[in-house]
Scaffold this motif. Structure first.
Motif, short mmCIF file in Angstrom:
data_model
loop_
_atom_site.label_atom_id
_atom_site.label_comp_id
_atom_site.label_asym_id
_atom_site.label_seq_id
_atom_site.Cartn_x
_atom_site.Cartn_y
_atom_site.Cartn_z
N PHE A 1 -9.39 -41.44 9.61
CA PHE A 1 -9.81 -42.83 9.77
C PHE A 1 -9.49 -43.66 8.53
N ASN B 1 -16.37 -41.14 3.65
CA ASN B 1 -15.79 -40.71 4.92
C ASN B 1 -15.35 -39.25 4.88
N TRP C 1 -11.78 -35.97 10.24
CA TRP C 1 -11.84 -37.25 10.95
C TRP C 1 -12.04 -38.41 9.98
N GLY D 1 -3.23 -40.36 10.87
CA GLY D 1 -3.63 -41.66 10.33
C GLY D 1 -2.46 -42.58 10.08
#
Length: 152
Positions: free
Chosen positions: A97, A86, A93, A132
Motif C-alpha cells: 500500500f 504500515n 500489505w 505496489g
C-alpha cells in the motif's frame, strides 16, 4: 522516439520521479501508451534489485565514513517514519500500500529501504514492491491517458 523512450525509462529509475514522472513524460511525447506503460513499469521494478544490492553490499562498506553514515541515518529515518507504521503493523500489505500511493516519497526507493530496515524477507519485499509499483503505474497511466485525450 528512441531518445524519448530512454528519457522516460531514466525518469522511471530515478529517485526523483520514478514511473510517476516517466509515464507522463512518455505519453506526452507520443510514445505508444502500452509500450510506455510496460517500459516504465519494468524500469521502475529494476530499482529493487539494484537498491537491495546497494543496501546489502555497498552500504555496509560506506557506513564507515561519518558523512555518509549521517546521511544514511537521515534517509533511513525518513523511510521508516513514512512507511514504518504500515510495514510494522501490516507487513506485506502495508509495504504494498505504501509503494502504490502515487505521491512523492512513497515509491520503490523508500519501500526498499523500509523493507530492509524492518528485516522483511526479500522475496516478499520484492513482490510487495512490484505489486505496489504496478498499481501506482496503472493509476498514473490511466490518469495521464485520460487527461491527454483518452484511449484513441
Amino acid at each position: 522516439m528512441f531518445l524519448d523512450i530512454l528519457v522516460a525509462m531514466l525518469w522511471s529509475i530515478s529517485p526523483f520521479g520514478e514511473a510517476k514522472l516517466g509515464l507522463p513524460y512518455a505519453l506526452l511525447n507520443d510514445i505508444n501508451i502500452y509500450l510506455a506503460f510496460v517500459l516504465c513499469f519494468f524500469a521502475n521494478v529494476m530499482v529493487f534489485p539494484v537498491m537491495t544490492f546497494f543496501l546489502d553490499v555497498v552500504n555496509r562498506y560506506l557506513l564507515k565514513w561519518y558523512h555518509y553514515k549521517k546521511a544514511a541515518i537521515f534517509v533511513g529515518r525518513r523511510a521508516k517514519s513514512g512507511a514504518g507504521k504500515n510495514v510494522e503493523k501490516y507487513g506485506f500489505w502495508g509495504l504494498m500500500f505504501f509503494v502504490l500511493l502515487p505521491i512523492p516519497g512513497t515509491g520503490v526507493y523508500a519501500g526498499t529501504i523500509a523493507s530492509y530496515l524492518f528485516g522483511m524477507e526479500k522475496k516478499k519485499a520484492f513482490l510487495a514492491n512490484t505489486i505496489g509499483i504496478f498499481i501506482s503505474c496503472l493509476i498514473v497511466w490511466v490518469t495521464t491517458v485520460i487527461a491527454i485525450g483518452g484511449f484513441n
